[in-house]
Write an enzyme that holds these catalytic residues in place. Structure first.
Site, PDB file in Angstrom:
ATOM      1  N   GLU A  49       0.829  -1.212   0.000  1.00 48.52           N
ATOM      2  CA  GLU A  49       0.000   0.000   0.000  1.00 48.52           C
ATOM      3  C   GLU A  49       0.862   1.261   0.000  1.00 48.52           C
ATOM      4  O   GLU A  49       0.543   2.234  -0.670  1.00 48.52           O
ATOM      5  CB  GLU A  49      -0.954   0.001   1.195  1.00 48.52           C
ATOM      6  N   TYR A 132      -5.722   6.840   4.435  1.00 44.50           N
ATOM      7  CA  TYR A 132      -5.935   5.896   3.330  1.00 44.50           C
ATOM      8  C   TYR A 132      -5.266   4.562   3.647  1.00 44.50           C
ATOM      9  O   TYR A 132      -5.883   3.493   3.555  1.00 44.50           O
ATOM     10  CB  TYR A 132      -5.399   6.439   1.993  1.00 44.50           C
ATOM     11  N   ASP A 150      -8.987   6.031  -2.525  1.00 42.85           N
ATOM     12  CA  ASP A 150      -7.747   6.446  -3.191  1.00 42.85           C
ATOM     13  C   ASP A 150      -8.101   7.221  -4.467  1.00 42.85           C
ATOM     14  O   ASP A 150      -9.276   7.450  -4.757  1.00 42.85           O
ATOM     15  CB  ASP A 150      -6.839   5.245  -3.482  1.00 42.85           C
TER      16      ASP A 150
END
Ligand code: SF4
Length: 322
Positions: A49, A132, A150
């Protein structure tokens, strides 16, 4: 300015139909990415990520594999100097992310017994982990129902529901509310939905040229129904050539290969003048020299790297942080 408020919010069976169509499409088309597999650890998901935030999948894949091979657990990374994380970051760009991952690994070892925490709040409390990333890791590593937003998801929501070509330049509270309302109630379905909408934005509802003919929800798309209005602003391009960022990247390429501190004057001289044979550190030094940067731009790049903790001065030269 573009607003991301929904023109007409889908609900009830209409919303369920969107969930079903996008999740079914995803089941048939999802890319086989290693961080999506059941064998991937939460640490592997966290690394992916952070790497994927500003770098395309195709560039992330080889570096992710190398990282997970070298540091299969947070403890492995935490046990090495931060400079090794920066070195292994290679050419992924925005190398401060390597420092953030290192700091997160240290905190995971110190505060969580070496296990990546499994709640949004604990993940968010890790150094360098933003909202996020915390939501994405809680969802994709632990199957939690979290609102993941996102760039790709924002763009799909903006077009599909709000009827505008692009979301606002910066994330708004209205977009977060919209994403939360669109999220399926069931944990497992919500995780698939987050991944599926992200994939739809990455592969079909792309920034420059959406391929609406391949979209599983084209007949529900508010942007198409509105006659495909153009964006209300021109997104800023990511300038690169001639920028300080380019010079910083070139300096970092030198530091990654250096095994001793590099004196400042070396950055400004032809590698051949310094007596370097072709190959090794002479390659990134030559690339830096070809940029022909003004001395003040090089000074700015070095000062910026020091300020960001990506380099340090040692024995009269520059090196990666120890
Ligand atoms: S129909 Fe086109 S613009 Fe609308 S969501 Fe699908 S790909 Fe995006």
């Amino acid at each position: 300015m573009t607003t991301a408020a929904p023109a007409r919010f889908p609900s009830g069976p209409e919303l369920q139909e969107l969930h079903t169509r996008i999740n079914t499409w995803f089941a048939g088309i999802a890319r086989d990415l290693p961080w999506r597999g059941p064998a991937c650890s939460a640490w592997g998901v966290l690394v992916s990520e952070i790497m994927l935030q500003q770098t395309p999948v195709v560039r992330v894949l080889p570096v992710w594999h190398e990282w997970l091979k070298r540091w299969p657990t947070p403890a492995g990374l935490a046990g090495e100097p931060a400079g090794e994380a920066v070195r292994a970051w290679g050419r992924l760009g925005y190398p401060r992310r390597a420092l953030r991952l290192h700091a997160a690994a240290v905190a995971i070892v110190q505060d969580h017994g070496g296990k990546v925490p499994d709640t949004y709040a604990e993940l968010l409390a890790l150094p360098g982990v933003g909202s996020y990333t915390a939501a994405a890791v809680a969802a994709f590593a632990y199957g939690r129902r979290e609102t993941v937003v996102d760039t790709n998801i924002r763009r799909v929501h903006a077009r599909l529901v709000s009827g505008v070509a692009l979301p606002s330049p910066a994330l708004t509270a209205a977009e977060m509310r919209l994403a939360a309302r669109l999220l399926p109630d069931h944990d497992g379905t919500s995780v698939r939905w987050n991944a599926a909408v992200m994939e739809l934005g990455a592969l079909v509802c792309t920034a420059r040229a959406p391929r609406c003919g391949d979209c599983p929800v084209r007949d529900s798309c508010a942007w198409r129904a509105a006659g495909e209005p153009p964006p209300s602003y021109v997104p800023k391009g990511q300038a690169w050539h001639g920028t300080d960022r380019q010079v910083r990247g070139a300096v970092m390429a030198v530091l990654r290969l250096a095994d001793v501190p590099v004196p400042a004057e070396m950055f400004q001289r032809e590698p051949a003048d310094l007596g370097f044979a072709p190959g090794g550190i002479g390659v990134p030094l030559a690339a830096l020299h070809r940029l022909n940067s003004a001395p003040e731009q090089l000074d700015r790049a070095l000062a910026g790297l020091l300020a960001d903790g990506l380099a340090e001065v040692h024995d009269g030269g520059y090196r990666l942080p120890a």
